[in-house]
Design a protein around this motif. Structure first.
Motif, PDB file in Angstrom:
ATOM      1  N   ALA A  27      49.758  93.083 129.390  1.00  0.00           N
ATOM      2  CA  ALA A  27      48.862  91.951 128.728  1.00  0.00           C
ATOM      3  C   ALA A  27      48.838  90.732 129.760  1.00  0.00           C
ATOM      4  N   LYS A  28      47.725  90.159 129.811  1.00  0.00           N
ATOM      5  CA  LYS A  28      47.594  89.020 130.724  1.00  0.00           C
ATOM      6  C   LYS A  28      48.559  87.865 130.162  1.00  0.00           C
ATOM      7  N   GLU A  29      48.812  87.635 128.786  1.00  0.00           N
ATOM      8  CA  GLU A  29      49.536  86.493 128.488  1.00  0.00           C
ATOM      9  C   GLU A  29      50.868  86.504 128.644  1.00  0.00           C
ATOM     10  N   ASN A  30      51.407  87.750 129.190  1.00  0.00           N
ATOM     11  CA  ASN A  30      52.721  87.988 129.587  1.00  0.00           C
ATOM     12  C   ASN A  30      53.003  87.755 131.075  1.00  0.00           C
ATOM     13  N   ILE A  31      52.023  87.032 131.858  1.00  0.00           N
ATOM     14  CA  ILE A  31      52.207  86.701 133.277  1.00  0.00           C
ATOM     15  C   ILE A  31      51.735  85.298 133.034  1.00  0.00           C
ATOM     16  N   THR A  32      52.441  84.154 133.669  1.00  0.00           N
ATOM     17  CA  THR A  32      52.278  82.834 133.774  1.00  0.00           C
ATOM     18  C   THR A  32      52.508  82.582 135.208  1.00  0.00           C
ATOM     19  N   CYS A  33      51.947  81.467 135.568  1.00  0.00           N
ATOM     20  CA  CYS A  33      52.476  80.645 136.894  1.00  0.00           C
ATOM     21  C   CYS A  33      52.245  79.472 136.765  1.00  0.00           C
ATOM     22  N   ASP A  34      53.445  78.593 136.728  1.00  0.00           N
ATOM     23  CA  ASP A  34      53.132  77.037 136.846  1.00  0.00           C
ATOM     24  C   ASP A  34      53.376  76.551 138.055  1.00  0.00           C
ATOM     25  N   SER A  38      54.823  70.835 145.030  1.00  0.00           N
ATOM     26  CA  SER A  38      55.823  71.427 146.019  1.00  0.00           C
ATOM     27  C   SER A  38      56.434  72.863 145.547  1.00  0.00           C
ATOM     28  N   SER A  39      55.801  73.292 144.486  1.00  0.00           N
ATOM     29  CA  SER A  39      56.395  74.466 143.857  1.00  0.00           C
ATOM     30  C   SER A  39      55.559  75.416 143.093  1.00  0.00           C
ATOM     31  N   PHE A  40      55.941  76.738 142.882  1.00  0.00           N
ATOM     32  CA  PHE A  40      55.208  77.510 141.887  1.00  0.00           C
ATOM     33  C   PHE A  40      56.320  78.274 141.333  1.00  0.00           C
ATOM     34  N   ASP A  41      56.359  78.872 139.966  1.00  0.00           N
ATOM     35  CA  ASP A  41      57.167  79.587 139.121  1.00  0.00           C
ATOM     36  C   ASP A  41      56.427  80.408 138.560  1.00  0.00           C
ATOM     37  N   LEU A  42      56.583  81.902 138.914  1.00  0.00           N
ATOM     38  CA  LEU A  42      55.524  82.932 138.386  1.00  0.00           C
ATOM     39  C   LEU A  42      56.939  83.552 137.387  1.00  0.00           C
ATOM     40  N   LYS A  43      56.145  83.764 136.118  1.00  0.00           N
ATOM     41  CA  LYS A  43      56.950  84.584 135.189  1.00  0.00           C
ATOM     42  C   LYS A  43      56.359  86.007 134.750  1.00  0.00           C
ATOM     43  N   VAL A  44      57.040  86.858 134.510  1.00  0.00           N
ATOM     44  CA  VAL A  44      56.173  88.109 134.043  1.00  0.00           C
ATOM     45  C   VAL A  44      57.338  88.490 133.037  1.00  0.00           C
ATOM     46  N   HIS A  45      56.787  88.600 131.704  1.00  0.00           N
ATOM     47  CA  HIS A  45      57.589  88.668 130.378  1.00  0.00           C
ATOM     48  C   HIS A  45      57.248  90.305 130.110  1.00  0.00           C
ATOM     49  N   ASN A  46      58.287  91.182 129.478  1.00  0.00           N
ATOM     50  CA  ASN A  46      58.179  92.425 128.949  1.00  0.00           C
ATOM     51  C   ASN A  46      57.493  93.405 130.021  1.00  0.00           C
TER      52      ASN A  46
END
Length: 171
Positions: A27-34, A38-46
């Motif tokens: 599901a798209k809501e489980n993938i976020t990137c801030d 000077s940075s990026f933070d990719l998170k993939v949940h479940n």
């Protein structure tokens, strides 16, 4: 697993490819990137079996434009598009790597002290160079300390051979 492409000269984007099997089915809501400058933070949940995945890079080689950076989700990969900042001459900065070899503090210090950044460049060249490079830099530094640098052909030295220029004091 991931790879990246810093783009060619005057390329507006840096592209990062993160390979994750069947990521499109999540599901798209489980993938976020801030994104920050000077940075990026990719998170993939479940992800698979409830595992979480995170890829954070907090010292990018150059600054980015966070609001113009984005992620694209494909079948087996996530593509992160980082929007480069334009340099002082209107073209996009040229990246040599994804992350900077300098710390954030030393990057901000070199912007404030351009002469110090030249010394940092020389130190980096010495540390990352081969034996010949180290020998050449060491010999040049020794000659500079002894005052031998700049003499002979190619240097202006004492401008010998410029006699006959007398009588120009009244200009």
């Amino acid at each position: 697993k991931f790879s990246y492409d810093t783009g060619g000269y005057d390329s507006p984007k840096v592209t990062i490819y993160i390979f994750l099997k069947d990521i499109k089915s999540l599901a798209k809501e489980n993938i976020t990137c801030d994104f920050t400058a000077s940075s990026f933070d990719l998170k993939v949940h479940n992800y698979i079996d409830g595992l979480n995945y995170r890829r954070i890079v907090d010292n990018l080689d150059k600054d980015i434009v966070p609001e113009k950076s984005k992620i694209i989700i494909k079948n087996d990969k996530i593509i992160i598009k980082l929007q480069k900042c334009k340099g002082e001459y209107g073209s996009y900065d040229s990246w040599t790597d994804l992350t900077s070899k300098k710390t954030k503090e030393s990057k901000s210090k070199s912007k404030a002290d351009p002469a110090g950044s030249i010394m940092d460049l020389m130190k980096d060249m010495y540390e990352s160079g081969d034996d010949n490079m180290k020998k050449m830099i060491g010999e040049t530094m020794m000659k500079q300390r002894e005052g031998k640098l700049g003499d002979g052909a190619g240097g202006m030295g004492d401008m010998g051979g410029m006699g006959g220029m007398g009588g120009m004091g009244g200009l």
